[in-house]
Design a protein around this motif. Sequence first.
Motif, PDB file in Angstrom:
ATOM      1  N   LEU A   1      27.962 -41.621  36.969  1.00 49.34           N
ATOM      2  CA  LEU A   1      26.976 -40.574  37.248  1.00 49.34           C
ATOM      3  C   LEU A   1      26.732 -40.412  38.743  1.00 49.34           C
ATOM      4  N   VAL A   2      26.719 -41.529  39.458  1.00 47.10           N
ATOM      5  CA  VAL A   2      26.512 -41.477  40.908  1.00 47.10           C
ATOM      6  C   VAL A   2      27.705 -40.815  41.599  1.00 47.10           C
ATOM      7  N   LEU A   3      28.919 -41.050  41.096  1.00 48.25           N
ATOM      8  CA  LEU A   3      30.108 -40.398  41.649  1.00 48.25           C
ATOM      9  C   LEU A   3      30.086 -38.892  41.370  1.00 48.25           C
ATOM     10  N   LEU A   4      29.682 -38.534  40.171  1.00 48.18           N
ATOM     11  CA  LEU A   4      29.681 -37.129  39.773  1.00 48.18           C
ATOM     12  C   LEU A   4      28.625 -36.305  40.506  1.00 48.18           C
ATOM     13  N   ALA A   5      27.465 -36.887  40.742  1.00 51.63           N
ATOM     14  CA  ALA A   5      26.291 -36.127  41.194  1.00 51.63           C
ATOM     15  C   ALA A   5      26.489 -35.305  42.473  1.00 51.63           C
TER      16      ALA A   5
ATOM     17  N   GLY B   1      30.397 -24.443  45.910  1.00 53.28           N
ATOM     18  CA  GLY B   1      31.816 -24.539  46.222  1.00 53.28           C
ATOM     19  C   GLY B   1      32.609 -25.261  45.152  1.00 53.28           C
ATOM     20  N   LYS B   2      33.835 -25.625  45.509  1.00 56.38           N
ATOM     21  CA  LYS B   2      34.757 -26.223  44.543  1.00 56.38           C
ATOM     22  C   LYS B   2      34.721 -27.745  44.534  1.00 56.38           C
TER      23      LYS B   2
ATOM     24  N   LYS C   1      47.785 -26.303  42.046  1.00 61.31           N
ATOM     25  CA  LYS C   1      48.023 -27.586  42.710  1.00 61.31           C
ATOM     26  C   LYS C   1      46.816 -28.495  42.575  1.00 61.31           C
ATOM     27  N   THR C   2      45.637 -27.958  42.819  1.00 59.50           N
ATOM     28  CA  THR C   2      44.422 -28.769  42.766  1.00 59.50           C
ATOM     29  C   THR C   2      44.169 -29.300  41.362  1.00 59.50           C
ATOM     30  N   LEU C   3      44.337 -28.464  40.368  1.00 56.95           N
ATOM     31  CA  LEU C   3      44.136 -28.905  38.986  1.00 56.95           C
ATOM     32  C   LEU C   3      45.117 -30.006  38.612  1.00 56.95           C
ATOM     33  N   LEU C   4      46.367 -29.874  39.056  1.00 55.21           N
ATOM     34  CA  LEU C   4      47.370 -30.898  38.766  1.00 55.21           C
ATOM     35  C   LEU C   4      47.046 -32.201  39.472  1.00 55.21           C
ATOM     36  N   VAL C   5      46.587 -32.107  40.714  1.00 53.27           N
ATOM     37  CA  VAL C   5      46.207 -33.305  41.466  1.00 53.27           C
ATOM     38  C   VAL C   5      45.089 -34.064  40.750  1.00 53.27           C
TER      39      VAL C   5
ATOM     40  N   SER D   1      36.676 -34.244  37.429  1.00 52.15           N
ATOM     41  CA  SER D   1      37.815 -33.369  37.157  1.00 52.15           C
ATOM     42  C   SER D   1      37.452 -32.266  36.172  1.00 52.15           C
ATOM     43  N   LEU D   2      36.696 -32.607  35.142  1.00 52.31           N
ATOM     44  CA  LEU D   2      36.288 -31.607  34.153  1.00 52.31           C
ATOM     45  C   LEU D   2      35.453 -30.507  34.801  1.00 52.31           C
ATOM     46  N   PHE D   3      34.559 -30.892  35.694  1.00 45.85           N
ATOM     47  CA  PHE D   3      33.730 -29.888  36.368  1.00 45.85           C
ATOM     48  C   PHE D   3      34.532 -29.115  37.418  1.00 45.85           C
ATOM     49  N   VAL D   4      35.523 -29.768  38.029  1.00 50.54           N
ATOM     50  CA  VAL D   4      36.416 -29.041  38.952  1.00 50.54           C
ATOM     51  C   VAL D   4      37.193 -27.974  38.176  1.00 50.54           C
TER      52      VAL D   4
END
Length: 206
Positions: A90-94, A110-111, A152-156, A181-184
């Motif tokens: 959660l701390v990483l995601l926030a 932003g992204k 590219k970003t999605l694959l990364v 990644s899911l939120f990206v």
Amino acid sequence: MLYFLCFALLGYLLGGILFAPIFGKLFDKDVVSESEDKNPGAANAFKNGGVSCGLLTLAGDVLKGLVPVAICLSNNTCENVLVNEIGTALVLLAPVLGHMFPVYRHFKGGKGIAVTFGVLLGFLPYIYPALMLAIFFVLFSVIIVIKPDFYKTLLVYFCVSVTFLIKSPFPGLALGFILISLFVFLRFHMSEEKREKIEVKFLWKH
């Protein structure tokens, strides 16, 4: 768990500070409106605001991810493995979530790529998490060239998620990055960026 939730809230609020429009105004540039995708991130700060604006934006975006994660991890004394896993995730995601959906700007942000690097750098002096993200970006930018950046970003992010599932030396790292990644993926899906046809080129065939 309250300890992690406090840092997650701090991370979200810090993540919601969008430095591209802030530094854009400093240099008398509208870096967001002048861009094609209207993304308030470091790439458009460089493109429409210049090198100084871009560097300041990049530094701000990285730091707002790094600071809450680094402080949280350095002071964490929780011995409950499950709490550590979920809390760290959660701390990483926030901060990334705050950057994408900032409460200060009607949840239009932003992204989150630079902020993702920031939260992974929060594990310093351990460079492994951030290094994996950098390696895959270089791989698909130089050796196996994927265009446009959307794909590219999605694959990364997909490849890094799989890597962390296979080898995750830190509690919550794999879960946290998968959530990011899911939120990206969601944020890119919501982007106004044009969806051009995917192109793949190999370095050894140039």
